[in-house]
Design a protein around this motif. Structure first.
Motif, PDB file in Angstrom:
ATOM      1  N   SER A  78       0.849  -1.194   0.000  1.00 57.16           N
ATOM      2  CA  SER A  78       0.000   0.000   0.000  1.00 57.16           C
ATOM      3  C   SER A  78       0.886   1.245   0.000  1.00 57.16           C
ATOM      4  O   SER A  78       2.059   1.201   0.320  1.00 57.16           O
ATOM      5  CB  SER A  78      -0.928   0.009   1.214  1.00 57.16           C
ATOM      6  OG  SER A  78      -0.167   0.172   2.386  1.00 57.16           O
ATOM      7  N   ARG A  79       0.304   2.361  -0.369  1.00 56.84           N
ATOM      8  CA  ARG A  79       1.038   3.617  -0.418  1.00 56.84           C
ATOM      9  C   ARG A  79       1.209   4.178   0.986  1.00 56.84           C
ATOM     10  O   ARG A  79       0.317   4.070   1.819  1.00 56.84           O
ATOM     11  CB  ARG A  79       0.273   4.622  -1.283  1.00 56.84           C
ATOM     12  CG  ARG A  79       0.075   4.127  -2.706  1.00 56.84           C
ATOM     13  CD  ARG A  79      -0.725   5.107  -3.477  1.00 56.84           C
ATOM     14  NE  ARG A  79       0.225   6.043  -4.064  1.00 56.84           N
ATOM     15  CZ  ARG A  79      -0.123   7.116  -4.740  1.00 56.84           C
ATOM     16  NH1 ARG A  79      -1.390   7.398  -4.908  1.00 56.84           N
ATOM     17  NH2 ARG A  79       0.778   7.901  -5.254  1.00 56.84           N
ATOM     18  N   PRO A  80       2.378   4.791   1.276  1.00 56.00           N
ATOM     19  CA  PRO A  80       2.566   5.392   2.606  1.00 56.00           C
ATOM     20  C   PRO A  80       1.645   6.597   2.775  1.00 56.00           C
ATOM     21  O   PRO A  80       1.211   7.224   1.813  1.00 56.00           O
ATOM     22  CB  PRO A  80       4.030   5.817   2.608  1.00 56.00           C
ATOM     23  CG  PRO A  80       4.458   5.823   1.193  1.00 56.00           C
ATOM     24  CD  PRO A  80       3.546   4.914   0.438  1.00 56.00           C
ATOM     25  N   ARG A  81       1.336   6.891   4.029  1.00 54.15           N
ATOM     26  CA  ARG A  81       0.457   8.014   4.333  1.00 54.15           C
ATOM     27  C   ARG A  81       1.114   9.318   3.901  1.00 54.15           C
ATOM     28  O   ARG A  81       2.307   9.533   4.120  1.00 54.15           O
ATOM     29  CB  ARG A  81       0.204   8.035   5.830  1.00 54.15           C
ATOM     30  CG  ARG A  81      -0.923   8.948   6.209  1.00 54.15           C
ATOM     31  CD  ARG A  81      -1.325   8.673   7.628  1.00 54.15           C
ATOM     32  NE  ARG A  81      -1.231   9.943   8.312  1.00 54.15           N
ATOM     33  CZ  ARG A  81      -0.889  10.097   9.557  1.00 54.15           C
ATOM     34  NH1 ARG A  81      -0.584   9.062  10.284  1.00 54.15           N
ATOM     35  NH2 ARG A  81      -0.832  11.277  10.100  1.00 54.15           N
ATOM     36  N   ARG A  82       0.365  10.193   3.285  1.00 48.64           N
ATOM     37  CA  ARG A  82       0.872  11.474   2.774  1.00 48.64           C
ATOM     38  C   ARG A  82       0.989  12.458   3.926  1.00 48.64           C
ATOM     39  O   ARG A  82       0.022  12.715   4.646  1.00 48.64           O
ATOM     40  CB  ARG A  82      -0.081  12.022   1.710  1.00 48.64           C
ATOM     41  CG  ARG A  82       0.387  13.320   1.115  1.00 48.64           C
ATOM     42  CD  ARG A  82      -0.612  13.795   0.058  1.00 48.64           C
ATOM     43  NE  ARG A  82      -0.139  14.972  -0.584  1.00 48.64           N
ATOM     44  CZ  ARG A  82      -0.404  16.224  -0.184  1.00 48.64           C
ATOM     45  NH1 ARG A  82      -1.161  16.418   0.872  1.00 48.64           N
ATOM     46  NH2 ARG A  82       0.083  17.250  -0.820  1.00 48.64           N
ATOM     47  N   ILE A  83       2.197  12.990   4.113  1.00 50.38           N
ATOM     48  CA  ILE A  83       2.436  14.005   5.144  1.00 50.38           C
ATOM     49  C   ILE A  83       2.877  15.270   4.422  1.00 50.38           C
ATOM     50  O   ILE A  83       3.906  15.280   3.759  1.00 50.38           O
ATOM     51  CB  ILE A  83       3.513  13.546   6.142  1.00 50.38           C
ATOM     52  CG1 ILE A  83       3.030  12.294   6.860  1.00 50.38           C
ATOM     53  CG2 ILE A  83       3.824  14.653   7.134  1.00 50.38           C
ATOM     54  CD1 ILE A  83       4.021  11.729   7.837  1.00 50.38           C
ATOM     55  N   PRO A  84       2.101  16.366   4.534  1.00 50.93           N
ATOM     56  CA  PRO A  84       2.469  17.608   3.846  1.00 50.93           C
ATOM     57  C   PRO A  84       3.455  18.444   4.663  1.00 50.93           C
ATOM     58  O   PRO A  84       3.509  18.355   5.885  1.00 50.93           O
ATOM     59  CB  PRO A  84       1.132  18.330   3.715  1.00 50.93           C
ATOM     60  CG  PRO A  84       0.347  17.857   4.884  1.00 50.93           C
ATOM     61  CD  PRO A  84       0.786  16.442   5.147  1.00 50.93           C
ATOM     62  N   CYS A  85       4.216  19.264   3.965  1.00 52.98           N
ATOM     63  CA  CYS A  85       5.123  20.215   4.602  1.00 52.98           C
ATOM     64  C   CYS A  85       4.272  21.237   5.355  1.00 52.98           C
ATOM     65  O   CYS A  85       3.258  21.709   4.851  1.00 52.98           O
ATOM     66  CB  CYS A  85       5.988  20.896   3.540  1.00 52.98           C
ATOM     67  SG  CYS A  85       7.062  22.196   4.194  1.00 52.98           S
ATOM     68  N   ARG A  86       4.697  21.601   6.556  1.00 52.48           N
ATOM     69  CA  ARG A  86       3.927  22.566   7.357  1.00 52.48           C
ATOM     70  C   ARG A  86       4.012  23.978   6.803  1.00 52.48           C
ATOM     71  O   ARG A  86       3.194  24.820   7.136  1.00 52.48           O
ATOM     72  CB  ARG A  86       4.412  22.567   8.803  1.00 52.48           C
ATOM     73  CG  ARG A  86       4.065  21.300   9.538  1.00 52.48           C
ATOM     74  CD  ARG A  86       4.379  21.404  10.997  1.00 52.48           C
ATOM     75  NE  ARG A  86       5.810  21.238  11.200  1.00 52.48           N
ATOM     76  CZ  ARG A  86       6.429  21.524  12.333  1.00 52.48           C
ATOM     77  NH1 ARG A  86       5.772  21.996  13.352  1.00 52.48           N
ATOM     78  NH2 ARG A  86       7.725  21.349  12.440  1.00 52.48           N
ATOM     79  N   LEU A  87       4.990  24.257   5.950  1.00 51.40           N
ATOM     80  CA  LEU A  87       5.151  25.605   5.417  1.00 51.40           C
ATOM     81  C   LEU A  87       4.512  25.760   4.039  1.00 51.40           C
ATOM     82  O   LEU A  87       3.742  26.678   3.806  1.00 51.40           O
ATOM     83  CB  LEU A  87       6.630  25.965   5.362  1.00 51.40           C
ATOM     84  CG  LEU A  87       6.983  27.414   5.104  1.00 51.40           C
ATOM     85  CD1 LEU A  87       6.449  28.293   6.226  1.00 51.40           C
ATOM     86  CD2 LEU A  87       8.483  27.584   5.027  1.00 51.40           C
TER      87      LEU A  87
END
Length: 78
Positions: free
Chosen positions: A20-29
């Motif tokens: 499965s695809r890893p969970r998407r974590i966005p940049c905080r900036l």
């Protein structure tokens, strides 16, 4: 930023199923997806981290020679 809690706890994230695809974590900036482990851990991509934490300037590289008047009582013929 060292004592600041992470926005997303990576350690408590549920285990992903194989394939499965890893969970998407966005940049905080900027909001772009983070791919590197260090970036995911800090919550900032390398470009945004460099913007917030620029390298320190080495004062030794900023030295320059200055023309000065001779001090009274010192011979210039030395």
């Amino acid at each position: 930023m060292g004592d600041e809690p992470l926005a997303i706890s990576i350690d408590s994230a549920p285990e992903a199923e194989p394939g499965s695809r890893p969970r998407r974590i966005p940049c905080r900036l900027c909001g772009r997806p983070l791919t590197g482990a260090d970036s995911r851990r800090s919550g900032l991509g390398p470009t945004c981290d460099a913007k917030l934490h620029p390298p320190t300037v080495d004062i030794r590289t900023r030295r320059h020679e200055v023309d000065q008047d001779t001090l009274p009582g010192i011979d210039q013929d030395l």
